[in-house]
Scaffold this motif. Structure first.
Motif, mmCIF file in Angstrom:
data_model
loop_
_atom_site.group_PDB
_atom_site.id
_atom_site.type_symbol
_atom_site.label_atom_id
_atom_site.label_comp_id
_atom_site.label_asym_id
_atom_site.label_seq_id
_atom_site.Cartn_x
_atom_site.Cartn_y
_atom_site.Cartn_z
ATOM 1 N N GLY A 29 11.649 19.341 -12.921
ATOM 2 C CA GLY A 29 10.973 18.430 -12.009
ATOM 3 C C GLY A 29 9.839 17.677 -12.675
ATOM 4 N N ASN A 30 8.661 17.720 -12.049
ATOM 5 C CA ASN A 30 7.524 16.958 -12.558
ATOM 6 C C ASN A 30 6.940 17.542 -13.843
ATOM 7 N N SER A 63 17.280 20.691 -23.581
ATOM 8 C CA SER A 63 17.685 20.274 -22.245
ATOM 9 C C SER A 63 16.691 20.792 -21.218
ATOM 10 N N TYR A 64 16.301 19.959 -20.320
ATOM 11 C CA TYR A 64 15.318 20.354 -19.304
ATOM 12 C C TYR A 64 15.849 20.132 -17.890
ATOM 13 N N LYS A 65 17.205 19.985 -17.819
ATOM 14 C CA LYS A 65 17.766 19.701 -16.496
ATOM 15 C C LYS A 65 17.871 20.935 -15.617
ATOM 16 N N ASP A 118 0.866 -1.177 0.000
ATOM 17 C CA ASP A 118 0.000 0.000 0.000
ATOM 18 C C ASP A 118 0.907 1.231 0.000
ATOM 19 N N PRO A 119 0.787 2.088 -1.002
ATOM 20 C CA PRO A 119 1.738 3.214 -1.118
ATOM 21 C C PRO A 119 1.758 4.103 0.121
ATOM 22 N N ARG A 120 0.635 4.151 0.836
ATOM 23 C CA ARG A 120 0.600 5.024 2.009
ATOM 24 C C ARG A 120 1.484 4.499 3.135
ATOM 25 N N GLN A 121 1.818 3.177 3.045
ATOM 26 C CA GLN A 121 2.663 2.578 4.079
ATOM 27 C C GLN A 121 4.157 2.734 3.763
ATOM 28 N N ILE A 122 4.453 3.238 2.556
ATOM 29 C CA ILE A 122 5.868 3.363 2.189
ATOM 30 C C ILE A 122 6.384 4.711 2.686
ATOM 31 N N PRO A 123 7.369 4.703 3.562
ATOM 32 C CA PRO A 123 7.825 5.973 4.148
ATOM 33 C C PRO A 123 8.559 6.831 3.119
ATOM 34 N N GLU A 124 8.589 8.122 3.413
ATOM 35 C CA GLU A 124 9.162 9.120 2.513
ATOM 36 C C GLU A 124 10.552 8.732 2.003
ATOM 37 N N GLU A 125 11.406 8.245 2.914
ATOM 38 C CA GLU A 125 12.787 7.984 2.499
ATOM 39 C C GLU A 125 12.880 6.764 1.587
ATOM 40 N N LYS A 126 11.813 5.984 1.481
ATOM 41 C CA LYS A 126 11.849 4.811 0.600
ATOM 42 C C LYS A 126 11.174 5.086 -0.737
ATOM 43 N N ARG A 127 10.887 6.374 -0.989
ATOM 44 C CA ARG A 127 10.266 6.731 -2.261
ATOM 45 C C ARG A 127 11.291 7.401 -3.155
ATOM 46 N N ASP A 128 11.199 7.130 -4.449
ATOM 47 C CA ASP A 128 12.086 7.788 -5.411
ATOM 48 C C ASP A 128 11.254 8.745 -6.266
ATOM 49 N N TYR A 129 11.366 10.037 -5.958
ATOM 50 C CA TYR A 129 10.703 11.050 -6.786
ATOM 51 C C TYR A 129 11.631 11.306 -7.965
ATOM 52 N N TYR A 130 11.585 10.382 -8.924
ATOM 53 C CA TYR A 130 12.666 10.323 -9.915
ATOM 54 C C TYR A 130 12.715 11.523 -10.844
ATOM 55 N N LEU A 131 11.576 12.125 -11.189
ATOM 56 C CA LEU A 131 11.632 13.290 -12.087
ATOM 57 C C LEU A 131 12.304 14.466 -11.381
ATOM 58 N N GLU A 132 11.976 14.644 -10.106
ATOM 59 C CA GLU A 132 12.600 15.726 -9.344
ATOM 60 C C GLU A 132 14.093 15.448 -9.153
ATOM 61 N N ARG A 133 14.421 14.154 -9.048
ATOM 62 C CA ARG A 133 15.820 13.779 -8.851
ATOM 63 C C ARG A 133 16.629 13.989 -10.133
ATOM 64 N N ILE A 134 16.083 13.502 -11.283
ATOM 65 C CA ILE A 134 16.878 13.551 -12.515
ATOM 66 C C ILE A 134 16.836 14.939 -13.164
ATOM 67 N N TYR A 135 15.666 15.581 -13.090
ATOM 68 C CA TYR A 135 15.519 16.892 -13.766
ATOM 69 C C TYR A 135 15.183 17.976 -12.751
ATOM 70 N N PRO A 136 16.141 18.346 -11.924
ATOM 71 C CA PRO A 136 15.814 19.272 -10.832
ATOM 72 C C PRO A 136 15.225 20.599 -11.313
ATOM 73 N N ALA A 137 15.590 21.066 -12.516
ATOM 74 C CA ALA A 137 15.085 22.376 -12.950
ATOM 75 C C ALA A 137 13.602 22.322 -13.310
#
Lengths: 247, 640, 250
Positions: free
Chosen positions: B328-329, B638-640, B307-326
């Protein structure tokens, strides 16, 4: 819109053709004639409510006498009502025939979501009300008092007055007193009238386009409220007679 | 035979080209217009607006649609809006900026002159639609409202709630209806074009099948306009309508029209994922969801089923924000789509089959409150819940990319005429304007630009100069084409094999999606090219179409369309294999940077790939139209 | 889940139809109603029966092509939802489902559940437009339009022309459809020049197509997938009566 509208005869002829020949026109004629009849129904009901209260006999008889004394005006009113009834029925028949033809094959399964009983029963309540009106006219307008078996003497117009008028009050009491069958039939029929009006009034307002956004919520309640009022008003008199409150 | 392509692009400064060109176009005398008959196939935004406008000008128009009414065309499903360089918001927009954004967004694979003209006429479209009574969103002061859309830095998108496509289509439909009512357009409903008729080297008519009676008919005209939309349904699952198909353009292709850039297909990142084998289509949800939603997947593959609500923040990968910080989503569609695919391929995908990523509104609800979120996205949340039975207020949405639009299509010149004289192609059906990737809110703009403001001028030039004699539809070419169609219909009916048209469509779609979908590579494409001919052979040997050809037959309709997809799919894969670069919607895994970004090869591939049918579906001839950039210079997106 | 379907089958316009009972096995609650019918059709074809014809296209609730009266209600039991957006989780294992086409004299059945709705196009062709040609129009912001009016116009304009209003109406009246178009233009300045002629022409065509008259039951607005209010009918009635009694302004 170059040739979009066909051209019926000009002037009044055009108006009549559109009112008489179109779905909206027919419904509008039904609505206008219906509202006219509603007006009469209320007047009639207020008249009957004079059966209640102190000196009811004098008030009521005076009211009846006043109506009779209108002479030609009374006939104008009667003919107007007759015309409204005929228009109401004719447009109802027209609309019904068109509507039957619009759905030649019925559904095997029909479920209503919003349609009230009153709205679905307009045709049936309408036919019963027509029969009721004929019976009612026969008993109280066409037949003489004597013919209905009422033998009460004429009474003074006012206490001490020498002018004698028919005792319509007495005739009313006679008509319902100790006659539970007739009374209940009558009450049942005015009940159907209330049902008919509860949809009819708001339907007429919608048809005539009165229900705009601002008045809409209010006017949607007007039909059922007035329908209920008509029932209570008309049923109270014969029930009060039957119960012995009015003697 | 080889064909040399002349794009008829006007000379001179970009900004004056269209004006100059309009002046150079030959006109048809007003009194003569009614003597010219024009066939318009397809009545969506492009076809509907073209048919109406041509009839207003006085041409004798015959329009055809396979739906029961022009109002059903799939243009109706566009939600977001329509771009126009009005600069009503005083935020620095201009024709030039819209032109520039469109060229760049298309990854430098479109013609400058076409795109500039599109940006120029965009402003007239809004005026036209307003005058038609299209109820665009308004500000309290009474002016038109705009929003920023699809990553654009200016607010140039006009909209009518979430139903812009519907309202614009109904506007075109109203104009078309008026002309039908006046007798200026003869409308043929539930009529499917099954062949193009060529006489004396000119496109002079079509063969249609009346889908109700099964009657096969021929129609002669002085010019033919195809406005039959895109081919996204080759993938079986797409956001296209069930009826959308490639048949009209493919039949024209087999009569000699070049098919350009079929490998440019657009994938939309925010669609509702597949729930099972029964799935018949994918539902798109507006991109605007990414303005407030955060995209993530579980870091740990073991958490995928939780259940996604049980997955704590530190175990989530917000990958768009991570790869494309400028960005993001809010990265563009193709980038967001490919990133989602990568996450799922690596085993982080959630939901049925592991084909989904989360789009989470929990933070937005915390930040602006549930009511504000409902105000912005309520209708989308409702739609999502209706389909998935999950409330996005409580549980993160699951999204996955889906095929949405096809930038490729029949090749046309600046006059929107194909290489076949007389055959004009407009809207999504042609290849022009969007290059390798279409920007949000530009499809509606192009369809209406073609139909209202470009084709009505350019077709006159053809009619005034073609010098062809009048035809009746009784000529041998028409009889032969009708006979071909009849034979094909009876061939489909007489196979009497075991499999339904849909089962073949599903198999083909899955193959094309797997090998030529969001990410492509040479090996996979070659596998697809090996497999498609044998699947096609099986189709023609084992298809089962019940019923007959002389009545309403849904299976027969479908079978004809699948038969054409079977051939088209091969061209799609071939084009993708041949284009050894990554650009826009076409991503070749071999051509990417270390960080996974698309790598264009401008030196070798700055051209339009236009394919010529040679008589053998498997051996098309490639004809190149070089693209010349005089105004803007290709750079890396480029969208980084 | 397993269901028993009673589906209307009809070869063509001229041949009378009848119900056919079909067992639908292993239906997933995640399927849309049309996907359920897809599955049933695929199974039928395997057994050599022709698939049931039904209209559908976009499958996202906007094209207005899908229809079907499901257990007596157009577009089925869920409010504000087209058939394509109705999901099988709204039904229970073992349910009997009766599926019928829209029934109206003006919408003849073409095959099975497919009806001919071109009557709607004919009405539109009589007046559902603003009579302007392409080009030569003023700037989009030349005429301000109050947001409230634009919103009312949009409420009406959201009609998808599916015909559920006709299907639900006891009298097979198309008043909600006609009124939605009339109301859209009546709320916009662009619609004023032809306001009277439009309403007269569209109602005249409505009647000529054989639709019934409005009975003010409100069933149409109850089944309308876009929740268009019968307010628009009151507005149209008023416009029609004014145009008839006071005269046309164009």
């Amino acid at each position: 819109m170059e040739d979009a509208v066909s051209q019926p005869p000009p002037g009044v002829g055009k108006v009549i053709a559109r009112m008489h020949g179109s779905t909206i026109g027919q419904k509008a004629l039904m609505a206008v004639s219906g509202l006219l009849l509603v007006g009469f129904v209320f007047g009639h009901m207020l008249g009957h409510l004079q059966m209640f209260g102190p000196n009811a006999r004098e008030h009521y008889n005076a009211y009846a006498h006043f109506l009779q004394s209108l002479g030609e005006l009374l006939w104008v009113m009667r003919l107007t009502l007759l015309a409204a009834v005929i228009l109401h029925i004719v447009s109802a028949v027209q609309v019904t025939l068109r509507n039957k033809a619009a759905r030649p094959i019925q559904y095997a399964n029909v479920k209503w979501i919003k349609a009230t009983f009153a709205s679905r029963a307009m045709r049936q309540t309408g036919v019963i009300l027509l029969l009721f009106i004929l019976w009612h006219l026969l008993r109280f307008t066409i037949m003489s008092a004597a013919a209905t078996g009422f033998t009460g003497p004429e009474v003074p117009l006012k206490p001490g007055s020498t002018e004698l008028v028919p005792d319509v009050y007495g005739r009313m009491v006679f008509a319902f007193n100790n006659r539970p069958g007739i009374t209940l039939t009558y009450v049942g029929c005015v009940g159907l009238l209330g049902v008919h009006l509860s949809h009819g009034i708001q339907s007429a307002l919608q048809t005539l386009g009165v229900l705009n956004a601002a008045y809409r919520p209010l006017l949607k309640k007007v039909g059922p409220a007035l329908g209920g009022l008509v029932f209570v008003g008309f049923a109270s008199v014969p029930l009060a007679i039957l119960a012995g409150f009015i003697k | 035979m080889s064909i040399s392509l002349d794009s008829k692009t006007p000379k001179g400064p970009l900004a004056q080209q269209w004006d100059k060109h309009k002046f150079d176009l030959k006109l048809v005398n007003p009194a003569n217009k009614r003597k010219f008959k024009v066939i318009v196939v397809g009545t969506g935004l492009a076809g509907g607006s073209a048919a109406a406008t041509l009839a207003e000008l006085g041409y004798d128009v015959h329009a055809f649609c396979f739906q029961d009414s022009p109002r059903r065309a799939h243009s109706i499903a566009a939600q977001g809006g329509i771009n126009a360089a009005k600069n009503y918001q005083n935020d620095g927009d201009s024709v030039y900026r819209l032109f520039y954004d469109t060229i760049k967004g298309g990854d430098y694979r479109a013609r400058e002159s076409n795109v500039y003209r599109l940006a120029q006429v965009s402003t007239s479209i809004i005026d036209q639609c307003v005058a038609q009574g299209v109820p665009f969103a308004r500000e309290y002061g009474g002016n038109l409202s705009n929003r920023s859309f699809g990553g654009a830095q200016v607010s140039r998108t006009f909209y009518a709630r979430g139903q812009t496509g519907q309202q614009l289509l109904l506007g075109a439909y109203s104009a078309l209806s008026r002309q039908i009512g006046l007798g200026a357009v003869k409308m043929h409903y539930r009529s499917e074009m099954l062949d193009l008729v060529m006489v004396n080297g000119h496109a002079r008519g079509v063969v249609t099948r009346d889908l109700v009676s099964g009657k096969i008919e021929t129609w002669a005209a002085d010019a033919v306009v195809l406005a039959t939309g895109g081919y996204g349904n080759v993938f079986f699952l797409s956001t296209n309508a069930q009826g959308s198909n490639v048949t009209a353009t493919w039949r024209a292709h087999k009569r000699g029209a070049l098919f350009a850039n079929p490998c440019y297909t657009q994938i939309h990142p925010t669609c509702i994922p597949v729930s099972g084998d029964h799935q018949s289509k994918l539902t798109l949800m507006s991109e605007s969801l990414r303005n407030d939603g955060r995209v993530w997947v579980p870091k740990d593959k073991a958490d995928v089923g939780k259940d996604p609500r049980q997955i704590p923040e530190e175990k989530r990968d917000y990958y768009l924000e991570r790869i494309y910080p400028a960005f993001g989503n809010l990265v563009p569609r193709d980038i967001a789509s490919r990133a989602a695919k990568r996450m799922c391929d690596e085993g982080h995908g959630v939901g049925p089959g592991g084909l989904g990523v989360y789009l989470d509104f929990a933070d937005a609800i915390k930040r602006i409150g549930r009511a504000a979120v409902a105000d912005r996205y309520g209708n989308l949340f409702e739609m999502y819940q209706r389909i998935t039975d999950e409330s996005p207020y409580e549980v993160p949405m699951r999204i996955y990319p889906a095929v949405h639009y096809s930038m490729g299509g029949l090749w046309v010149d600046y006059n929107l005429m194909s290489n076949l004289p007389g055959l004009h192609v407009i809207g999504e059906a042609n290849f022009s304007d969007h290059g390798a990737n279409r920007l949000g809110a530009s499809a509606l703009m192009q369809g209406l630009a073609d139909g209202y403001f470009i084709l009505p001028y350019t077709i006159g030039n053809y009619l005034a100069t073609s010098g062809q004699k009048k035809l009746t539809g009784e000529e041998p070419e028409f009889k032969a084409a009708a006979e071909d169609v009849r034979k094909r219909v009876s061939a489909l009916l007489s196979i009497k094999g075991k499999r339904s048209p849909t089962s073949f469509h599903k198999e083909l779609g899955k193959l094309v999606w797997d090998k030529c979908g969001m990410a492509r590579n040479a090996r996979g494409l070659q596998e697809a090219l090996d497999r498609i001919p044998s699947l096609r052979e099986e189709f023609w040997g084992n298809l089962n179409v019940l019923g007959d050809g002389d009545s309403y037959n849904v299976a027969l309709e479908k079978a004809g369309r699948v038969a054409d997809f079977m051939e088209f799919a091969e061209l799609l894969c071939r084009d993708a294999l041949e284009r050894e670069e990554s650009c826009g919607g076409h991503f070749r895994e071999e051509y990417q940077s270390e960080s996974g970004e698309a790598e264009r090869n401008d030196e070798k591939f700055t051209y339009v790939a236009a394919w010529n049918y040679t008589g053998d579906v498997s051996k098309p001839e490639l004809i190149k139209e070089p693209l010349i950039f005089e105004e803007v210079h290709p750079s890396t997106r480029s969208y980084k | 889940m397993n269901l028993t379907l009673k589906i209307w089958r009809q070869k063509d316009k001229a041949t009378p139809g009848q119900f056919e009972t079909i067992e639908a096995k292993d239906i997933s609650p995640d399927m849309s109603f049309l996907e359920m019918l897809d599955v049933v059709s695929e199974e039928a074809q395997k057994k050599g029966f022709e698939p049931t014809a039904f209209d559908h296209d976009c499958r996202e609730g906007i094209c207005g092509m899908c229809s079907l009266v499901i257990n007596g209600v157009p577009h089925g039991p869920e409010a504000a939802t087209t058939t394509c957006q109705l999901h099988m989780r709204k039904f229970k294992d073992g349910d009997n489902i009766v599926i019928e086409p829209w029934r109206a004299a003006a919408f003849p059945v073409l095959r099975d559940l497919v009806v001919d709705r071109s009557a709607f196009d004919h009405i539109q062709q009589k007046g559902g437009f603003v009579s302007i040609n392409t080009g030569g129009t003023p700037d989009g912001n030349a005429i301000p339009i109050a947001k409230q009016e634009a919103d009312l116009a949009m409420d009406a304009a959201s009609c998808i022309g599916c015909g559920a209003c006709v299907a639900a109406c006891k009298n097979a009246s198309a008043m909600l459809f006609v009124a939605a178009k009339v109301s859209q233009y009546a709320h916009l300045p662009q619609g004023q020049a032809e306001r009277s002629r439009r309403v007269l022409a569209m109602v005249e065509q409505h009647d000529a197509e054989g639709f019934g008259s409005c009975t003010n039951f409100g069933e149409c607005e109850a089944v309308c997938p876009k929740e268009i209010s019968v307010r628009v009918i009151a507005e149209m009635n008023r416009d029609y009566l004014r145009a008839t009694l006071v005269g046309t302004n164009s």
